[in-house]
Design a protein around this motif. Structure first.
Motif, PDB file in Angstrom:
ATOM      1  N   ILE A  29       0.848  -1.183   0.000  1.00 31.62           N
ATOM      2  CA  ILE A  29       0.000   0.000   0.000  1.00 31.62           C
ATOM      3  C   ILE A  29       0.886   1.235   0.000  1.00 31.62           C
ATOM      4  O   ILE A  29       1.765   1.375   0.848  1.00 31.62           O
ATOM      5  CB  ILE A  29      -0.937   0.006   1.216  1.00 31.62           C
ATOM      6  CG1 ILE A  29      -1.935  -1.156   1.091  1.00 31.62           C
ATOM      7  CG2 ILE A  29      -1.673   1.342   1.325  1.00 31.62           C
ATOM      8  CD1 ILE A  29      -2.910  -1.265   2.237  1.00 31.62           C
ATOM      9  N   GLU A  30       0.657   2.095  -0.985  1.00 30.42           N
ATOM     10  CA  GLU A  30       1.379   3.360  -1.065  1.00 30.42           C
ATOM     11  C   GLU A  30       0.449   4.464  -0.575  1.00 30.42           C
ATOM     12  O   GLU A  30      -0.613   4.687  -1.146  1.00 30.42           O
ATOM     13  CB  GLU A  30       1.831   3.641  -2.497  1.00 30.42           C
ATOM     14  CG  GLU A  30       2.841   2.636  -3.025  1.00 30.42           C
ATOM     15  CD  GLU A  30       3.355   3.008  -4.399  1.00 30.42           C
ATOM     16  OE1 GLU A  30       3.314   4.213  -4.742  1.00 30.42           O
ATOM     17  OE2 GLU A  30       3.783   2.107  -5.139  1.00 30.42           O
ATOM     18  N   ARG A  39       4.805   6.965   0.915  1.00 37.25           N
ATOM     19  CA  ARG A  39       5.646   5.865   1.394  1.00 37.25           C
ATOM     20  C   ARG A  39       4.976   4.542   1.088  1.00 37.25           C
ATOM     21  O   ARG A  39       3.758   4.462   0.927  1.00 37.25           O
ATOM     22  CB  ARG A  39       5.867   5.984   2.903  1.00 37.25           C
ATOM     23  CG  ARG A  39       6.831   7.064   3.316  1.00 37.25           C
ATOM     24  CD  ARG A  39       6.698   7.391   4.805  1.00 37.25           C
ATOM     25  NE  ARG A  39       6.739   6.189   5.633  1.00 37.25           N
ATOM     26  CZ  ARG A  39       6.381   6.164   6.927  1.00 37.25           C
ATOM     27  NH1 ARG A  39       5.938   7.276   7.497  1.00 37.25           N
ATOM     28  NH2 ARG A  39       6.448   5.065   7.619  1.00 37.25           N
ATOM     29  N   LYS A  40       5.787   3.488   1.015  1.00 35.65           N
ATOM     30  CA  LYS A  40       5.284   2.143   0.756  1.00 35.65           C
ATOM     31  C   LYS A  40       5.214   1.354   2.045  1.00 35.65           C
ATOM     32  O   LYS A  40       6.119   1.399   2.867  1.00 35.65           O
ATOM     33  CB  LYS A  40       6.192   1.426  -0.242  1.00 35.65           C
ATOM     34  CG  LYS A  40       6.210   2.050  -1.628  1.00 35.65           C
ATOM     35  CD  LYS A  40       7.163   1.304  -2.531  1.00 35.65           C
ATOM     36  CE  LYS A  40       7.220   1.964  -3.917  1.00 35.65           C
ATOM     37  NZ  LYS A  40       8.181   1.270  -4.801  1.00 35.65           N
ATOM     38  N   PHE A  41       4.122   0.620   2.185  1.00 33.15           N
ATOM     39  CA  PHE A  41       3.914  -0.221   3.354  1.00 33.15           C
ATOM     40  C   PHE A  41       3.585  -1.630   2.883  1.00 33.15           C
ATOM     41  O   PHE A  41       2.597  -1.839   2.161  1.00 33.15           O
ATOM     42  CB  PHE A  41       2.764   0.307   4.215  1.00 33.15           C
ATOM     43  CG  PHE A  41       2.976   1.692   4.756  1.00 33.15           C
ATOM     44  CD1 PHE A  41       3.517   1.883   6.013  1.00 33.15           C
ATOM     45  CD2 PHE A  41       2.625   2.808   4.009  1.00 33.15           C
ATOM     46  CE1 PHE A  41       3.703   3.164   6.522  1.00 33.15           C
ATOM     47  CE2 PHE A  41       2.800   4.092   4.505  1.00 33.15           C
ATOM     48  CZ  PHE A  41       3.350   4.268   5.771  1.00 33.15           C
ATOM     49  N   SER A 109       9.205  -2.128  -5.378  1.00 34.45           N
ATOM     50  CA  SER A 109       9.852  -1.602  -4.190  1.00 34.45           C
ATOM     51  C   SER A 109      11.286  -1.252  -4.478  1.00 34.45           C
ATOM     52  O   SER A 109      11.747  -1.283  -5.610  1.00 34.45           O
ATOM     53  CB  SER A 109       9.760  -2.625  -3.056  1.00 34.45           C
ATOM     54  OG  SER A 109      10.238  -3.876  -3.494  1.00 34.45           O
ATOM     55  N   ASP A 110      12.024  -0.904  -3.435  1.00 34.48           N
ATOM     56  CA  ASP A 110      13.386  -0.446  -3.599  1.00 34.48           C
ATOM     57  C   ASP A 110      14.259  -1.506  -4.230  1.00 34.48           C
ATOM     58  O   ASP A 110      14.004  -2.702  -4.128  1.00 34.48           O
ATOM     59  CB  ASP A 110      13.970  -0.063  -2.225  1.00 34.48           C
ATOM     60  CG  ASP A 110      13.201   1.102  -1.633  1.00 34.48           C
ATOM     61  OD1 ASP A 110      13.228   1.240  -0.410  1.00 34.48           O
ATOM     62  OD2 ASP A 110      12.577   1.849  -2.413  1.00 34.48           O
ATOM     63  N   ARG A 130      -0.984  -4.136  -5.467  1.00 30.47           N
ATOM     64  CA  ARG A 130      -0.509  -2.792  -5.130  1.00 30.47           C
ATOM     65  C   ARG A 130      -1.695  -1.842  -5.087  1.00 30.47           C
ATOM     66  O   ARG A 130      -2.491  -1.777  -6.028  1.00 30.47           O
ATOM     67  CB  ARG A 130       0.512  -2.345  -6.171  1.00 30.47           C
ATOM     68  CG  ARG A 130       1.048  -0.926  -5.999  1.00 30.47           C
ATOM     69  CD  ARG A 130       2.231  -0.718  -6.941  1.00 30.47           C
ATOM     70  NE  ARG A 130       2.656   0.679  -7.029  1.00 30.47           N
ATOM     71  CZ  ARG A 130       2.326   1.490  -8.030  1.00 30.47           C
ATOM     72  NH1 ARG A 130       1.571   1.045  -9.029  1.00 30.47           N
ATOM     73  NH2 ARG A 130       2.751   2.729  -8.044  1.00 30.47           N
ATOM     74  N   VAL A 131      -1.824  -1.131  -3.991  1.00 36.56           N
ATOM     75  CA  VAL A 131      -2.934  -0.203  -3.788  1.00 36.56           C
ATOM     76  C   VAL A 131      -2.360   1.163  -3.440  1.00 36.56           C
ATOM     77  O   VAL A 131      -1.437   1.267  -2.619  1.00 36.56           O
ATOM     78  CB  VAL A 131      -3.870  -0.686  -2.657  1.00 36.56           C
ATOM     79  CG1 VAL A 131      -4.984   0.334  -2.420  1.00 36.56           C
ATOM     80  CG2 VAL A 131      -4.450  -2.046  -2.988  1.00 36.56           C
TER      81      VAL A 131
END
Length: 285
Positions: A29-30, A39-41, A109-110, A130-131
């Motif tokens: 989730i972004e 941020r990405k979670f 992601s990174d 991905r949301v």
């Protein structure tokens, strides 16, 4: 009782590891209202979805769309295989190509995380849906994730408005009530700076009805010069929009007893802050 406490600690510690262990998560989730805040979670989708039907639809609608696309991809390749009568080695290549497509739909992601996932065995890698939540700040979603995992995060003056806004958006009635109780506990006479920070946060979330309620309920019938000075002599006052300043100074009956000189001092102070903010923004650009 001791056993219950031990089990609660055991479960809480295990859930805490989910905040950092992306390998156990199935959705990314972004969150963030802009690119700078975003941020990405990595999350366990079920632990998020079980608390909100709106979030559930967003998470699993994306997953169903992904699964449908993947199925169409596999069926298309099978038809192509049957029509052209590929050899077994070509079929192996087909499987590899399909894996590449699945990875292409994984969370972007990174690079460090990507290299780690590529070094893992293929059986351990899995595609994540991905949301993007563009109406929540990253800090607000960080709070929600800890709450949904049962980790009991604390409400504070710095997050309560964002939490209230999220609770309304995602129909979290218990959380909405808790946020309102916290807001109602703040007294402007004792905490004028905190009150101004609430106004700024409401402005950021476009909660203008809440701003109106705060002004009507929190500001006393008569504002003393001492309280007025504390309200305007802080950084939050300079961050208010012109519309909110007008609501505060000119549409609120509590300020009508103040001298014009005091109001002009406030307006000049606000204008100076706006000018400084504009110069800072242009320097960064």
């Amino acid at each position: 009782t001791d056993l219950a406490c031990i089990m609660q600690t055991f479960v809480r510690n295990n859930l805490q590891t989910l905040l950092d262990d992306a390998s156990l998560c199935d959705v990314t989730i972004e969150a963030g209202r802009n690119k700078q805040d975003r941020r990405k979670f990595h999350c366990v989708g079920a632990l998020i979805a079980v608390h909100s039907t709106i979030l559930r639809e967003q998470i699993y609608r994306r997953r169903q769309s992904y699964s449908h696309s993947k199925l169409e991809l596999v069926e298309s390749k099978q038809e192509e295989h049957e029509e052209t009568e590929h050899t077994s080695s070509d079929a192996t290549k087909l499987d590899n190509d399909d894996t590449v497509h699945v990875r292409g739909l994984e969370d972007d992601s990174d690079s460090d995380e990507q290299s780690q996932s590529q070094s893992q065995p293929q059986s351990q890698s899995h595609a994540r849906s991905r949301v993007i939540l563009s109406k929540l700040s990253a800090n607000t979603f960080a709070y929600l994730r800890r709450l949904f995992y049962g980790l009991n995060p604390m409400l504070s003056i710095h997050n309560v408005i964002g939490i209230y806004d999220a609770a309304v958006k995602y129909e979290l009635s218990a959380l909405q009530s808790a946020a309102l109780q916290y807001i109602e506990s703040i007294q402007i006479e004792q905490h004028p700076v905190q009150f101004m920070s609430l106004l700024v946060d409401c402005q950021s979330c476009c909660l203008y009805d809440m701003i109106d309620q705060l002004m009507s309920k929190k500001i006393p019938d008569h504002v003393s010069e001492s309280l007025f000075t504390r309200l305007i002599n802080n950084a939050y006052f300079g961050r208010l929009s012109s519309a909110v300043v007008e609501m505060l100074l000119f549409e609120n009956a509590a300020f009508r007893g103040l001298s014009q000189e005091m109001c002009w001092i406030a307006i000049l102070k606000w204008a100076k802050s706006q000018s400084n903010n504009s110069m800072t923004t242009s320097d960064k650009a």
